[in-house]
Design a protein around this motif. Structure first.
Motif, short mmCIF file in Angstrom:
data_model
loop_
_atom_site.label_atom_id
_atom_site.label_comp_id
_atom_site.label_asym_id
_atom_site.label_seq_id
_atom_site.Cartn_x
_atom_site.Cartn_y
_atom_site.Cartn_z
N LYS A 1 0.85 -1.19 0.00
CA LYS A 1 0.00 0.00 0.00
C LYS A 1 0.88 1.25 0.00
O LYS A 1 0.61 2.20 -0.70
CB LYS A 1 -0.87 0.00 1.25
CG LYS A 1 -1.83 1.15 1.34
CD LYS A 1 -2.76 0.91 2.51
CE LYS A 1 -3.85 1.93 2.59
NZ LYS A 1 -4.73 1.64 3.73
N ALA A 2 1.92 1.22 0.81
CA ALA A 2 2.78 2.39 0.92
C ALA A 2 4.12 1.97 1.50
O ALA A 2 4.24 0.90 2.11
CB ALA A 2 2.14 3.45 1.80
N VAL A 3 5.10 2.82 1.29
CA VAL A 3 6.40 2.62 1.91
C VAL A 3 6.73 3.88 2.69
O VAL A 3 6.63 4.99 2.17
CB VAL A 3 7.50 2.37 0.85
CG1 VAL A 3 8.85 2.20 1.52
CG2 VAL A 3 7.17 1.14 0.02
N GLN A 4 7.10 3.70 3.94
CA GLN A 4 7.44 4.84 4.77
C GLN A 4 8.95 4.94 4.83
O GLN A 4 9.63 3.98 5.17
CB GLN A 4 6.86 4.63 6.18
CG GLN A 4 6.43 5.90 6.90
CD GLN A 4 7.57 6.64 7.56
OE1 GLN A 4 8.67 6.14 7.67
NE2 GLN A 4 7.30 7.86 8.00
N THR A 5 9.48 6.08 4.46
CA THR A 5 10.92 6.27 4.61
C THR A 5 11.17 7.48 5.49
O THR A 5 10.33 8.36 5.62
CB THR A 5 11.63 6.53 3.26
OG1 THR A 5 11.22 7.80 2.75
CG2 THR A 5 11.32 5.45 2.24
N GLY A 6 12.33 7.49 6.11
CA GLY A 6 12.72 8.68 6.87
C GLY A 6 12.20 8.72 8.29
O GLY A 6 12.34 9.75 8.96
N GLY A 7 11.59 7.64 8.77
CA GLY A 7 11.13 7.60 10.16
C GLY A 7 10.13 8.68 10.46
O GLY A 7 9.37 9.11 9.59
N PRO A 8 10.14 9.18 11.72
CA PRO A 8 9.14 10.18 12.11
C PRO A 8 9.30 11.50 11.37
O PRO A 8 8.42 12.35 11.41
CB PRO A 8 9.39 10.37 13.61
CG PRO A 8 10.70 9.76 13.89
CD PRO A 8 11.04 8.80 12.81
N SER A 9 10.42 11.68 10.66
CA SER A 9 10.61 12.91 9.90
C SER A 9 10.18 12.73 8.45
O SER A 9 10.10 13.69 7.71
CB SER A 9 12.08 13.32 9.89
OG SER A 9 12.63 13.19 11.16
N GLY A 10 9.95 11.50 8.05
CA GLY A 10 9.68 11.22 6.65
C GLY A 10 8.21 11.16 6.33
O GLY A 10 7.38 11.74 7.02
N GLY A 11 7.92 10.47 5.24
CA GLY A 11 6.54 10.41 4.83
C GLY A 11 6.22 9.06 4.22
O GLY A 11 7.09 8.21 4.04
N CYS A 12 4.93 8.87 3.90
CA CYS A 12 4.48 7.62 3.30
C CYS A 12 4.36 7.79 1.80
O CYS A 12 3.67 8.68 1.32
CB CYS A 12 3.13 7.21 3.88
SG CYS A 12 3.26 6.70 5.58
N ILE A 13 5.03 6.93 1.07
CA ILE A 13 4.99 7.00 -0.39
C ILE A 13 4.03 5.91 -0.86
O ILE A 13 4.20 4.74 -0.51
CB ILE A 13 6.41 6.78 -0.96
CG1 ILE A 13 7.35 7.85 -0.39
CG2 ILE A 13 6.38 6.80 -2.47
CD1 ILE A 13 8.80 7.54 -0.55
N PRO A 14 3.00 6.29 -1.65
CA PRO A 14 2.01 5.29 -2.05
C PRO A 14 2.56 4.29 -3.06
O PRO A 14 3.55 4.59 -3.75
CB PRO A 14 0.89 6.13 -2.67
CG PRO A 14 1.58 7.36 -3.16
CD PRO A 14 2.71 7.61 -2.22
N ALA A 15 1.90 3.14 -3.17
CA ALA A 15 2.36 2.08 -4.06
C ALA A 15 2.47 2.57 -5.50
O ALA A 15 3.33 2.12 -6.25
CB ALA A 15 1.40 0.90 -3.98
N SER A 16 1.61 3.52 -5.87
CA SER A 16 1.63 4.01 -7.24
C SER A 16 2.94 4.73 -7.57
O SER A 16 3.25 4.97 -8.73
CB SER A 16 0.47 4.97 -7.46
OG SER A 16 0.59 6.07 -6.59
N MET A 17 3.71 5.08 -6.54
CA MET A 17 4.94 5.81 -6.79
C MET A 17 6.16 4.96 -6.46
O MET A 17 7.25 5.48 -6.18
CB MET A 17 4.96 7.10 -5.97
CG MET A 17 3.80 7.99 -6.33
SD MET A 17 3.70 9.44 -5.30
CE MET A 17 4.54 10.59 -6.32
N LEU A 18 5.99 3.65 -6.51
CA LEU A 18 7.10 2.77 -6.15
C LEU A 18 8.28 2.87 -7.10
O LEU A 18 9.38 2.43 -6.78
CB LEU A 18 6.63 1.31 -6.09
CG LEU A 18 6.01 0.83 -4.77
CD1 LEU A 18 5.74 -0.66 -4.84
CD2 LEU A 18 6.91 1.15 -3.60
N ASP A 19 8.05 3.43 -8.28
CA ASP A 19 9.16 3.55 -9.22
C ASP A 19 10.05 4.77 -8.92
O ASP A 19 10.98 5.05 -9.67
CB ASP A 19 8.65 3.59 -10.65
CG ASP A 19 8.10 2.23 -11.06
OD1 ASP A 19 8.78 1.23 -10.76
OD2 ASP A 19 6.99 2.16 -11.61
N THR A 20 9.73 5.45 -7.84
CA THR A 20 10.57 6.58 -7.42
C THR A 20 11.98 6.07 -7.11
O THR A 20 12.14 5.13 -6.35
CB THR A 20 9.99 7.22 -6.14
OG1 THR A 20 8.64 7.55 -6.37
CG2 THR A 20 10.77 8.45 -5.73
#
Lengths: 238, 192, 553
Positions: free
Chosen positions: C392-411
């Motif tokens: 569904k999403a990938v969270q990077t950057g811990g509490p400072s980061g954000g959730c990247i949705p599956a649709s943007m997995l090619d980032t």
């Protein structure tokens, strides 16, 4: 010493190098709200009320610690800053227990003044009503943590002017409080010289002289009788 | 002819109400301090509900302006406030208790309603230790005392403990001519 | 110690090492899964099988596949055994003499391993972190010698600049530029600080580096000291990393003994000593100005910047502060050259990055990948995808980061691309979420973390995070209205724009990014507001036309 020229809200100001934007604004007659700033002690940039916009940077910078630079263009009262300031003050009111009407500082309170300055007629954040306690162990003074806004002016004035360092901040986040000595009642802290500088430095009614609070007022039971006599018999006797 | 008088001649009377929730009634006392201006006010408004100006027991429909004094501390306060909001165009939070919950809310520091009642009626009681319980007569306390705007939307905030008569007048007077009062500056929004 | 002696130690160490080495991970993750018992079991089995003359059992650092620990690897044939139990030790040893074992054999050709590119973790899991000789045997401290005898400090700074290395703590500030700034600052006394106060939930890259290859960090710091003109360094490690502290302490003692730290290193005029300072559990001490105050013995509170630590840092002196992983890259850059390093990664993000891959994913653990690899490659190929259903999403950057949705997995994973999608590189936490994950709960989780970790110095962060947390709770409880949601968003921007340090400035990111990519999850939990009902029926005899006009104003 060289001089820097800059504009604050469009007004030209010249001031010596090394001065802060807050000093320059004062020179230019521009009022920037502050709470943690206190003339004569170091600045910590904690209350974020004096944030200003500077052309060329997207970051808001605290006027109290940011040094002036040549050609700097400072805006102190943009709609964004106004809104953020108001939110900051609202957050403070919602955080502690600020019951102005029964506060020893009512009418003589910097928090109250700043609320007026930023146009706060109510706070949009729910009040948290923490139970933070009161320490009345000192013979001359008291500290009501419910009214504390953690500006640390008491900490700095005691450390830097009086040299006693009775105060500091304990815990973190929402649990923060001003701590006396080694987390002991104020009255038992040997280092305290009872100079009262912290009382004068406190912008709210958190640190106060004993005998001035609403709760300490002495009841005058005979007053009612006096009034009745005065009204009915036109005798002003007690 | 002053503008107020002119407004009176050209417009129908404003349906005006005041309600008293959890507060000391000091704001209403301050309202009465308007003295002779009350007479002028009466020329422009019909007082349709008020503890100091009307005998009606039920809050009527189609109220134009209502001053709400006090915080929301018990079920009666809550019920009345919801009714007021539904039947009123302009709701004014009247005084610090309405705006901040103020003194009534000091009990929030102790925790929920049970703890407050226990403290007041059992621990501090001299004799006849007994929790009040009279359904339908004594309203149940809410767990927390809330300012009015935490319960319903508020149109105008008039802080003060109490707001002075001058502040009350400065708030109401523009409304009579269809203007929104400017709630700014020490004279209008200083708390306490 | 001189160059020949260094080579002699390396040569001697290599000649002493047995042809077959059984590597058993003794880092925190595998240790928690009882790897010490496995290690002892392997040693007993080797003794019993009388293989001691050609087989040795070595307690090594982290191999990366932490979720399958304890891990045992046979060098040189590379056989990997996962989730090894102590009673399987004997049978694993028996495979060396043609026996069989029931221990689970790992697939070292799996993309989880094969797609990795190890610069920092090159020797992690292959050498005993408690013996400096093993580090020297693989070329350790040669880079330090090289800079001291073949390069001027300015050349070192230039080399680091040209490599394109950027800060691995999350911000991505160009390392060379930082070094150049501190090097140019006037002042006799300067300091080097290594930030080992790793605190993001789920992140343990730096711990692994410190535990597995402590000398790599020390060497990087010494090189930095030479480059900027500092003779004293501090490693600030959080108290929750006792093994890292223990191994760093041992490493410092050993390096001192060999003359690789201390006075006149390699008989040159360069002195450099390193001390360890242990954090007391505050996340905010990962912020550089708070960390410095903490080293000074004060309360770990951030202070406004400027002045930056490069200008006025530890005890008011110019101070270089970098993250563990950043220092761990230095020796490789010096040894293999800036051009080699700059050939890895993307145009603006060079080299590799270690991630702690966790969450709803088949293969959990530490991976080191070249910059520019896509999230999809990491999650689907290396991580093996989500066990049940889809990402569904990938969270990077811990509490400072954000959730990247599956649709943007090619980032692609680089500083700018992650920033552009509302997240950030961060220190390297990467949490995969599947379709069952409630994104509002995710935002609430991170806000709870920030609420508990804010130092309390500035108002927006201290009390804004508390209000944001209660707003999120209100939404989750179905009690919030559209107005509440709007107010929450406004508060997010206020906290972001007005907080004093990075903690507060980034604390709203998990909320803002989930609000941006998963707005429906917020909206579907809203309730109708108690709205004023305008009178439907005309007012009887009175009423006013002015009031509605007022409300419309």
């Amino acid at each position: 010493m060289s001089v820097k020229t800059l504009t604050i809200d469009g007004k030209d100001v010249a001031i010596e190098e090394g001065a802060t934007i807050l000093q320059a604004a004062k020179e230019a007659g521009v009022a920037i709200p502050t709470l943690c700033h206190l003339e004569g002690v170091s600045d910590v940039g904690a209350c974020r009320l004096c944030l200003v916009e500077i052309a060329g940077t997207s970051k808001l910078l605290p006027a109290c610690v940011t040094e002036v630079a040549e050609g700097m263009q400072v805006q102190t009262n943009t709609p964004k800053l106004q809104e953020y300031r108001r939110m900051t003050v609202e957050l403070l009111f919602s955080e502690g227990n600020h019951f102005c009407s029964v506060c020893v500082a009512n009418g003589n309170c910097e928090l109250q003044d700043v609320a007026i300055q930023v146009g706060m007629d109510h706070t949009r954040f729910p009040y948290r009503f923490p139970n933070r306690g009161v320490d009345m162990s000192h013979p001359s003074f008291g500290i009501d943590h419910n009214r504390c806004i953690l500006c640390t002016r008491c900490v700095r004035v005691c450390d830097e002017i009086e040299g006693a360092h009775v105060w500091d901040v304990a815990q973190r986040g929402a649990g923060c409080y001003i701590v006396s000595g080694l987390n002991q009642p104020w009255g038992t802290v040997d280092a305290c010289t009872s100079c009262g500088k912290c009382v004068d430095a406190c912008p709210t009614g958190a640190i106060f002289r004993k005998g001035e609070t609403t709760g300490e007022k002495e009841r005058d039971r005979a007053k009612l009788e006096f009034l009745v006599t005065a009204r009915e018999k036109h005798q002003w006797i007690r | 002819m002053d503008t107020l008088t002119q407004a009176t001649l050209t417009q129908p009377k404003i349906r005006f109400a005041t309600v008293w929730l959890a507060g000391c009634s000091g704001c209403h006392m301050s309202f009465l301090d308007l003295d002779e201006w009350l007479i002028e006010l009466a020329q422009h408004v019909d007082v349709v509900y008020s503890p100091v100006g009307c005998d009606l027991k039920e809050y009527p429909k189609n109220v134009d302006v209502c001053l709400v004094e006090g915080g929301v501390a018990n079920e009666d306060n809550l019920e009345l406030l919801l009714q007021v909001r539904q039947r009123t165009k302009i709701l004014i939070s009247f005084g610090d208790c309405a705006v901040t919950a103020n003194i009534p809310a000091m009990r929030n520091l102790m925790g929920g309603a049970d703890l407050v009642l226990k403290r007041g009626y059992l621990e501090l009681a001299d004799d006849t230790r007994k929790l009040p319980h009279a359904p339908g007569i004594v309203p149940e306390l809410l767990d927390r005392v809330m300012p009015v705007h935490e319960v319903v939307p508020v149109d105008i905030f008039m802080p003060g403990c109490p707001p002075s008569a001058d502040r009350i007048k400065a708030t109401i007077e523009p409304l009579l001519t269809g203007h929104k009062p400017v709630m700014e500056g020490r004279s209008m929004i200083k708390f306490g | 110690m001189d160059w020949n002696e260094l080579l002699e130690i390396a040569e001697h160490e290599r000649s002493q090492q047995k042809p077959i080495r059984l590597h058993c991970c003794t880092s925190t993750g595998c240790r928690a899964a009882n790897s010490i018992a496995v290690l002892n079991g392997l040693r007993d089995a080797v003794d019993e099988a009388k293989l001691g003359d050609r087989v040795e059992v070595v307690g090594v650092g982290c191999m990366g596949f932490c979720s399958r620990g304890p891990l045992v690897q046979i060098d040189p044939n590379d056989d990997l055994y996962e989730e090894v139990k102590p009673d399987e030790a004997a049978s694993i040893v028996s495979t060396l003499t043609g026996g069989t074992t029931s221990a689970i054999k790992g697939d070292t050709q799996h993309p989880f391993f094969s797609r990795q590119m190890k610069v920092v973790r090159q020797h992690s899991g292959k050498l005993d972190p408690e013996r400096i000789e093993e580090y020297i045997a693989v070329g350790g401290y040669q880079a330090l010698h090289k800079v001291l005898y073949e390069m001027t400090p300015a050349q070192v700074v230039e080399e680091i600049s040209r490599s394109g290395l950027r800060g691995r703590g999350g911000g991505g500030y160009p390392t060379g530029l930082k070094w150049a700034t501190v090097a140019k600052m006037p002042g006799e006394q300067k300091y080097v600080i290594c930030n080992g106060d790793e605190g993001d939930p789920g992140a343990f890259m730096d711990r692994s580096v410190m535990e597995s290859d402590p000398h790599l960090v020390l060497e990087g710091m010494a090189i930095a000291g030479y480059a900027i003109g500092a003779n004293h360094g501090y490693i600030y490690v959080r108290a929750e990393y006792p093994l890292a502290i223990e191994r760093l302490q041992k490493a410092i003692q050993q390096a001192k003994k060999y003359g690789l730290l201390g006075s006149q290193i390699f008989d040159s005029p360069f002195d450099f000593k390193i001390d360890i300072r242990i954090g007391a559990g505050a996340f905010v001490c990962g912020e550089e100005t708070a960390l410095i105050q903490s080293i000074e013995g004060g309360r770990g509170n951030p202070r406004p910047r400027p002045p930056y630590p490069a200008q006025s840092g530890l005890w008011g002196c110019p101070t270089l502060i970098n993250n563990v992983e950043t220092y761990a890259n230095i020796a490789a850059i010096i040894n293999q050259g800036a051009d080699w390093y700059a050939s890895i990664g993307t145009e603006k993000s060079k080299g590799t990055k270690i991630f702690a891959l966790t969450g709803k994913i088949r293969n959990n653990g530490l991976i080191e990948v070249p910059m520019g690899i896509t999230l999809r490659e990491i999650v689907e190929e290396m991580g093996g995808g989500v066990p049940d259903g889809d990402v569904k999403a990938v969270q990077t950057g811990g509490p400072s980061g954000g959730c990247i949705p599956a649709s943007m997995l090619d980032t692609p994973v680089d500083y700018e691309s992650l920033m552009a999608v509302g997240s950030m590189m961060g220190s390297g936490g990467m949490v995969v979420m599947d379709q069952t994950t409630n994104m509002v709960e995710v935002a609430q989780f991170y806000m709870e973390f920030c609420r508990g970790e804010t130092c309390g110095k500035c108002i927006p962060c201290r009390t804004g995070t508390v209000q944001l947390y209660s707003m999120l709770t209100k939404i989750l409880n179905g009690k919030a209205t559209k107005a509440d949601l709007d107010a929450m968003e406004a508060l997010c921007y206020m906290v972001k724009d007005t907080s004093l340090c990075g903690l507060g400035m980034s604390a709203p990111n998990p909320v803002l990014s989930t609000l941006k990519y998963f707005p429906e999850e917020y909206r579907e939990r809203l309730q109708e507001a108690i709205a004023p009902t305008p009178p439907v029926e005309p007012t009887e005899q009175h009423g006013t036309a002015t009031a509605p006009e007022l409300l419309a104003q």
